[in-house]
Design a protein around this motif. Sequence first.
Motif, short mmCIF file in Angstrom:
data_model
loop_
_atom_site.label_atom_id
_atom_site.label_comp_id
_atom_site.label_asym_id
_atom_site.label_seq_id
_atom_site.Cartn_x
_atom_site.Cartn_y
_atom_site.Cartn_z
N UNK C 106 61.21 44.06 7.46
CA UNK C 106 60.94 42.97 8.39
C UNK C 106 60.99 43.46 9.83
N UNK C 107 61.96 44.31 10.11
CA UNK C 107 62.10 44.80 11.49
C UNK C 107 60.88 45.63 11.88
N UNK C 108 60.45 46.50 10.96
CA UNK C 108 59.30 47.33 11.29
C UNK C 108 58.06 46.46 11.48
N UNK C 109 57.96 45.43 10.67
CA UNK C 109 56.82 44.53 10.81
C UNK C 109 56.85 43.82 12.16
N UNK C 110 58.02 43.38 12.54
CA UNK C 110 58.15 42.72 13.85
C UNK C 110 57.80 43.70 14.96
N UNK C 111 58.26 44.92 14.80
CA UNK C 111 57.95 45.94 15.81
C UNK C 111 56.45 46.13 15.91
N UNK C 112 55.79 46.18 14.75
CA UNK C 112 54.34 46.35 14.77
C UNK C 112 53.63 45.19 15.46
N UNK C 113 54.24 44.03 15.39
CA UNK C 113 53.59 42.86 15.98
C UNK C 113 53.77 42.78 17.48
N UNK C 114 54.69 43.55 18.01
CA UNK C 114 54.89 43.51 19.46
C UNK C 114 53.73 44.21 20.14
N UNK C 115 53.40 43.67 21.31
CA UNK C 115 52.29 44.26 22.05
C UNK C 115 52.80 45.40 22.91
N UNK C 116 51.97 46.41 23.09
CA UNK C 116 52.32 47.50 24.01
C UNK C 116 52.24 46.98 25.44
N UNK C 117 52.98 47.51 26.37
CA UNK C 117 54.07 48.46 26.18
C UNK C 117 55.31 47.78 25.59
N UNK C 118 55.88 48.42 24.62
CA UNK C 118 57.05 47.82 23.96
C UNK C 118 58.18 48.82 23.97
N UNK C 119 59.36 48.29 24.00
CA UNK C 119 60.55 49.14 24.08
C UNK C 119 61.55 48.69 23.03
N UNK C 120 62.35 49.62 22.59
CA UNK C 120 63.38 49.29 21.61
C UNK C 120 64.71 49.77 22.16
#
Lengths: 592, 282, 267
Positions: C106-120
């Motif tokens: 789920x986390x990876x999926x959420x990360x994929x859904x974030x628009x660039x530029x994205x930070x973690x």
Amino acid sequence: MSQATAVAEPPVVDIRFEQELADAIVGAWAEDTQKAYMIAPDKILAVLRHLRDVEGYDFLSNLTCVDYKGYGGKLRNDVSERLEVVYRLYSTRIGGGPISLHVRVPQDETVPSATAVFPGANLQEREVYDLFGVKFDGHPNLRRILLWDGFNGHPMRKDWQEAYYEEDVKPFRSRHPKGEYAFHEDKLPWAKNTTYPTGWDPDSWQQPVAYVPVSQAPHHENEPHLDTESIVVNLGPHHPSTHGVFRMLTRVEGETILALEPEMGYLHRNHEKIGERNTWLMNMPFTDRLDYLNSMSNNWSYALAVEKLAGIEVPERAEYLRVIMAEFGRIVNHAWSIGFILNDLGALQTPALYAIEEREMILDLFEAVSGARLMCNYMRFGGVVRDLPAGWHEQATYLANDRLPRALDELDRLLTENEILKARGRGVGYLSVEDLISLSVSGPMIRAGGLAYDIRKAEPYGIYDRFDFDIPTLPNSDIYDRYYIRLLEARESVRILQQALRDIPEGEILGGKGGYTLRAPEGEVYSRLEAPKGELGFYLVSDGKTTPWRYHVRSPSYINLNALGPMSVGYKIADAIVILGAIDIVLGEVDR
Amino acid sequence: MFGTGLLKGLGVTLKHAMDTFNDDREAVPDRYRGSLELGDNRRVIQQPIDQEGLLTIQYPEEKRLLPERFRYIPMLIWDSEKHEDRCTACGICAKVCPPQCIWIVRDSDENGKPVTRASEFYIDAAVCMSCSFCVEFCPFDAIKMNHDYELAVYDRYPQLVYDMEELTVPLEYYAALWPTQYDEEQTRRREEEEQKRRQAEEKARRVATKNAAAKEPTAAGPKRSAAELQKLARERAAQRKTQTADGDKSGDDAAAAKKARMEELKRKAQERARQRKLESGE
Amino acid sequence: MASLPPNFQQLKQEQLKPFLHDQIIVPDELQANVLITTVDKIYNWSRRSSMWPLLFGLACCAIEMIATAASRYDLARFGMEVMRPSPRQSDLMIVSGTVTKKMAPAIVRIYNQMAEPRYVLSMGACATGGGPFKEGYNVVSGIDKYIPVDVYVPGCPPMPEALIYGLLKMHEKVDRQSVTSVPWYRKDSSAFVPVPRLGPDIFDPRQVELIKDTTLKATTGASATAANGPAADAEGRARGPKTLSDKAKARMEEAKKRWRAKKGVPA
């Protein structure tokens, strides 16, 4: 008392089910309670039914399993079955101690499901199935709960080892002076905490499809000419209103919920497996991370259980300190929960921010005394770890006598008479108190339904019998009452705090021998206390070594979730959010 | 009447807003009572418990006064009086550590014999749970909890595996962070040393009298034991001292960096001590 | 033009001064770059001053994250008060708490859904490296095993100040980026991180070959396992090497060498 002894004959206790169902009892097992019996697997349902209907044991508090494979103690020399299911029942009507039933799981690893008698066994049996592989015959929904379908093996079995497995017990040898500087990651070629069965081919892998009961929810036909279709709506695990990583599968028709199934395990961090490897003391900081909103109660509950097992005395001052910390923790928890119930109702931020203000003041006190805001790690077996710093008592007294009553009054003024809160809360999420008890719900939830059951009064622990306080109850068992009961309980906590801070004596704060190794005598123990969320219990089995053989947490958040489905059905989906909020769960405790 | 509850609630929020507003208009807002100016727009803040509401701490400029017992990540104490690490590599901290995040490797002398000194000491900050058990059970007061929480980094490895270098702090730094506990500890240590010395003297006297009573003092060995041994110990300590001093002087970058770090920490400690002093109103 | 003040030109020049660097003589070939530096400044300033975090709490650290956003620490001072529950609208993902195997997809999926530029930002010991629960069977030892992490904040849990310090580090990082070199305006910039799947244990699609190497080899011949140690234990589950890998040994050696160099101890 703490010493468990296998007795050949059942102790003579005046219990009628002994006469009526004499053939059900295959032995006795005197542990920390006088009433502990070995029951034949096929008779367990009859015994449970009798206990519930005739003798008033209406509350199935704890159901768990122990794997005795490789057990080193002396008590089980002649027993061949490795798994044992343990039931523990209390009476909410007469109070007092428990009756505990043990069932040795036969070869086919199947025992009858208790859900027919106590629907509250639902989640606990699923957990046992998931982690131990014991199948419960007749369970309506026996799926994995904390792990996913397709997971390899049942991890709580003693012979199951994870990828980063190092040794059976801590301390690990590699850390000690000559130890090497090594990472777990270096042990596996893919540098991750995973193992796969031999011969498993990831390319052809298909995850088994689980049958979730929301799919069989009844289909309502509203009107003959209007063809409506119900749909499944998934909330979570990443959802702003699920209080963490929690998932609700709902079948809705329009906005009305037809069925709701909770899905959890997204924060299952193997507390119990790690706990069986830790020494007794090492588990103390881990308990902080169960219900991370009030670590003090968790500490206390665990300390109580170990003290009961090892027979450690607690000095007077430490008892007072424990009460003070636990009651401050209760206020912290209730303030937080009130804030977030209101958040769920749509009163975004303001009540939560007001509640967090007081919480921060109390956290400052926790930090001053223990060194950390959340993870206090303050209690030890036989007392508490450090005495109060200078000035702490005055600050706490000011808080308890002056600031907190004022702040609670203010919250009361801000919220209680609010018409929107009443409109959203009155009559929503109703479930009768009898249903709640049969679902093993405890804590503020049942007190909001009118039953004055509080472990602090029903089976006093610590020094709660000295304080003058009431158990507030409210009659309606709905969202509004569940909000208001928490405010009332926080007021009672303030009362207890005022008395405790007034009476606290000088003296020792730590009894027992201290030190970092403890060898608890062989035996088992269940000890519980009234945590802010309900009955928090620790079930411990010791084989006389430095680590627990079995370490089980009966967490109120998890078991209270039994009621989520039944409470939500028939209400709108927006109400389900609040109903969940009013149960007041913490995912660290739900999934452990 | 419908709506009275709502109005009541709105009254509460209005009161809060007005109180904050009024307070903000003061030259020195009431909420900064008890806080400490450091100049440069920086402040150390301690909210008085009877302060209404809650004070916003504007973090990078304003910092909260941490309580003495605050714990974050452990640190190792360098005894600046004796010029040695207090750690003896006994490994108790690694034993009691619940998540087992401490690795210790014991040092050995030139003959390969293990000595009571750690050659390597690692704490994995990505595993440490800040429980403070290592501190509680260390018999040598060698490991303490640091108050430094500004530890965010861009890379996990190796930045978050702290080695001995990064963990070691001078005693003064500890004394500044944990003044009360430091005082208690020093008193206790002095008492213990005193007792040890007295015991040694007692023993030496007893041995001496016993020897005198038993037979002629033929060998110099037993007679030498107390005073001579102490002298030897002193000599060795002095040797070690010069060795370390030499090591420091040897002038390579690492040593210089270490020295600079020690200086930095000492400076921090002094600043901290000053803060505390000011705060206690002296 | 009538509405303009008489000294408009002068005012305009004054306003532009800080951006134009008119005192500095810029060589012709660098003109374009200098303009970009200025753009970078504005661009980065605006990005870091309104970095919206994803409303995403996992465990204990989430409580401290909420405390950071609440009135005492007040994240609004950094333009971060809008915690967006939707990954599409957020720039920063604060992984606050233990990442479990069940949650990792789920986390990876959420990360994929974030628009660039994205930070973690990985908050706390658990998200950084598994924390105290690292050894657990359902715990991912660090979210950086699956998605790239920009800033790590250690602590269990990090107190709000520590989190804010991490966020400031993140701002620093943002400030160092340049619009000419960042990848996210390129065509294929926002590569999807393969979502891990749940098998008998979680597995990363990027490592399928490696996994097959171990699990399938073990059935075909015992000789293949020699390099990796015993590949399967008594229960038939694949095990990793019991002896340390070369990489691990090298890492150990390297760390020891580093320590020796610092101490001045000859090897």
